[in-house]
Design a protein around this motif. Structure first.
Motif, PDB file in Angstrom:
ATOM      1  N   PHE A  99      35.214  79.483-114.619  1.00 44.81           N
ATOM      2  CA  PHE A  99      33.848  79.965-114.823  1.00 44.81           C
ATOM      3  C   PHE A  99      32.843  79.426-113.807  1.00 44.81           C
ATOM      4  O   PHE A  99      31.705  79.910-113.763  1.00 44.81           O
ATOM      5  CB  PHE A  99      33.390  79.635-116.243  1.00 44.81           C
ATOM      6  N   THR A 100      33.234  78.441-113.013  1.00 39.62           N
ATOM      7  CA  THR A 100      32.282  77.870-112.054  1.00 39.62           C
ATOM      8  C   THR A 100      32.556  78.313-110.610  1.00 39.62           C
ATOM      9  O   THR A 100      31.944  77.766-109.696  1.00 39.62           O
ATOM     10  CB  THR A 100      32.303  76.329-112.128  1.00 39.62           C
ATOM     11  N   SER A 102      31.875  79.845-107.432  1.00 37.18           N
ATOM     12  CA  SER A 102      30.539  80.272-106.983  1.00 37.18           C
ATOM     13  C   SER A 102      30.563  81.389-105.951  1.00 37.18           C
ATOM     14  O   SER A 102      29.532  82.017-105.706  1.00 37.18           O
ATOM     15  CB  SER A 102      29.780  79.067-106.415  1.00 37.18           C
ATOM     16  N   GLU A 217      25.513  82.291-109.983  1.00 37.16           N
ATOM     17  CA  GLU A 217      25.519  81.287-111.040  1.00 37.16           C
ATOM     18  C   GLU A 217      24.450  81.578-112.088  1.00 37.16           C
ATOM     19  O   GLU A 217      24.720  81.562-113.301  1.00 37.16           O
ATOM     20  CB  GLU A 217      25.285  79.897-110.451  1.00 37.16           C
ATOM     21  N   ALA A 218      23.230  81.856-111.649  1.00 38.21           N
ATOM     22  CA  ALA A 218      22.136  82.072-112.589  1.00 38.21           C
ATOM     23  C   ALA A 218      22.354  83.331-113.423  1.00 38.21           C
ATOM     24  O   ALA A 218      22.114  83.337-114.637  1.00 38.21           O
ATOM     25  CB  ALA A 218      20.810  82.159-111.834  1.00 38.21           C
ATOM     26  N   LEU A 220      25.201  84.854-114.272  1.00 36.60           N
ATOM     27  CA  LEU A 220      26.291  84.752-115.240  1.00 36.60           C
ATOM     28  C   LEU A 220      26.017  83.695-116.312  1.00 36.60           C
ATOM     29  O   LEU A 220      26.324  83.906-117.489  1.00 36.60           O
ATOM     30  CB  LEU A 220      27.604  84.450-114.513  1.00 36.60           C
ATOM     31  N   ARG A 221      25.434  82.564-115.925  1.00 34.73           N
ATOM     32  CA  ARG A 221      25.185  81.504-116.904  1.00 34.73           C
ATOM     33  C   ARG A 221      24.087  81.870-117.890  1.00 34.73           C
ATOM     34  O   ARG A 221      24.049  81.353-119.014  1.00 34.73           O
ATOM     35  CB  ARG A 221      24.810  80.204-116.201  1.00 34.73           C
ATOM     36  N   SER A 222      23.200  82.766-117.508  1.00 37.39           N
ATOM     37  CA  SER A 222      22.056  83.088-118.366  1.00 37.39           C
ATOM     38  C   SER A 222      22.308  84.281-119.278  1.00 37.39           C
ATOM     39  O   SER A 222      21.435  84.631-120.086  1.00 37.39           O
ATOM     40  CB  SER A 222      20.827  83.375-117.499  1.00 37.39           C
ATOM     41  N   ALA A 230      16.379  80.995-120.069  1.00 36.37           N
ATOM     42  CA  ALA A 230      16.985  81.301-118.773  1.00 36.37           C
ATOM     43  C   ALA A 230      16.087  80.831-117.631  1.00 36.37           C
ATOM     44  O   ALA A 230      16.573  80.326-116.618  1.00 36.37           O
ATOM     45  CB  ALA A 230      17.257  82.798-118.656  1.00 36.37           C
ATOM     46  N   ALA A 233      16.379  76.806-117.505  1.00 33.00           N
ATOM     47  CA  ALA A 233      17.688  76.150-117.400  1.00 33.00           C
ATOM     48  C   ALA A 233      17.874  75.585-115.991  1.00 33.00           C
ATOM     49  O   ALA A 233      17.222  76.024-115.028  1.00 33.00           O
ATOM     50  CB  ALA A 233      18.797  77.143-117.726  1.00 33.00           C
ATOM     51  N   TYR A 235      20.149  75.091-112.699  1.00 30.33           N
ATOM     52  CA  TYR A 235      21.225  75.778-111.986  1.00 30.33           C
ATOM     53  C   TYR A 235      21.544  74.996-110.712  1.00 30.33           C
ATOM     54  O   TYR A 235      20.689  74.847-109.837  1.00 30.33           O
ATOM     55  CB  TYR A 235      20.807  77.210-111.630  1.00 30.33           C
TER      56      TYR A 235
END
Length: 269
Positions: A99-100, A102, A217-218, A220-222, A230, A233, A235
């Motif tokens: 999941f990380t 990039s 990253e922003a 998908l993570r949000s 969001a 957070a 990043y």
């Protein structure tokens, strides 16, 4: 770093990852996953790589997923049944639960993308398919589950009822339907597939590399965050982009009416 199961090449900031078992429609056995793990590690670590293209060798399939003949042999030997994710399995974490990662991954899809092959596609950021592509998660017909993320990602990427229909029946989806529902970005004739993929990779390579990583990253993570959270957070890649030389170079190049020169360098905090 190419192995017996996967070809790996890098050129002009693009890494090309090719599942290379065309005689079995690029089915993935344990050794395939082991080779892929090293490749994903390398693409993430190599700052010269800005985008990854994932595809399958031959003309018949992207990948038909898990090597079921190997699975049958493992079952006969008493191996423990697998479930969701790749923890404890060869190649962990696989792309489907890495999941990380990039760097953006572009799926170049032709022919069959079934089971774990379709799950790889669902885990990619951009998907370019030939009009002969066929997608399905047939695990329900085999006493299995789409444990590499298909059962989770399909309802997130399709309307719920549509996703459940495909998950619970194992029905196949053609490229035109995948395009209609937004599972793929473009569908082209097979002879135009490489040209179309190259157009996308060219656009990605021209983009500021740290901006690409920060945005991925922003975004998908949000996805599951309330909008207000969001915005606040933290990043990691956005912090690096914000402190980077590229954040200065972009506006400077625009003002000077020239193309920017990206370095991907950032100042440690």
């Amino acid at each position: 770093m190419s192995g017996d199961r996967v070809r790996y090449e890098k050129k002009d900031h693009v890494a090309y990852v090719t599942l290379d078992r065309p005689d079995v429609l690029n089915a993935m056995d344990r050794r395939t996953h082991e080779e892929l793990a090293g490749i994903w590690d390398d693409t993430e670590a190599d700052d010269d790589v800005r985008v990854v293209v994932l595809t399958g060798a031959g003309t018949r399939a992207f990948s038909v997923g898990q090597d079921l003949k190997e699975r049958a042999r493992l079952n006969e030997a008493g191996a423990q049944a697998t479930t969701f994710g790749s923890r404890g399995q060869p190649g962990h974490p696989r792309l489907t639960d890495r999941f990380t990662l990039s760097k953006p991954v572009v799926a170049r899809v032709h022919g069959y993308a079934l089971g774990g092959g379709f799950e790889l596609v669902l885990a990619c950021d951009i998907v370019i398919a030939s009009d002969d592509a066929v997608f399905a998660l047939p695990e329900v017909r085999l006493g299995l589950i789409p444990g590499a993320g298909g059962v989770f990602r399909l309802p997130r990427q399709l309307p719920q009822k549509v996703a459940m229909g495909y998950l619970l029946t194992g029905r196949r989806m053609d490229a035109a339907t995948a395009l209609k529902y937004g599972l793929v970005n473009e569908v082209v004739p097979p002879e135009e597939l490489d040209r179309c993929v190259a157009e996308w990779t060219d656009s990605l390579v021209r983009a500021a590399p740290l901006s690409v990583r920060a945005i991925k990253e922003a975004a998908l993570r949000s996805l599951d965050l309330p909008l207000e959270e969001a915005f606040t957070a933290a990043y990691t890649w956005e912090e690096r982009r914000r402190r980077s030389e590229d954040a200065i170079e972009g506006p400077r190049a625009f003002a000077a009416k020239r193309d920017p020169v990206w370095t991907g360098e950032y100042r440690p905090s």
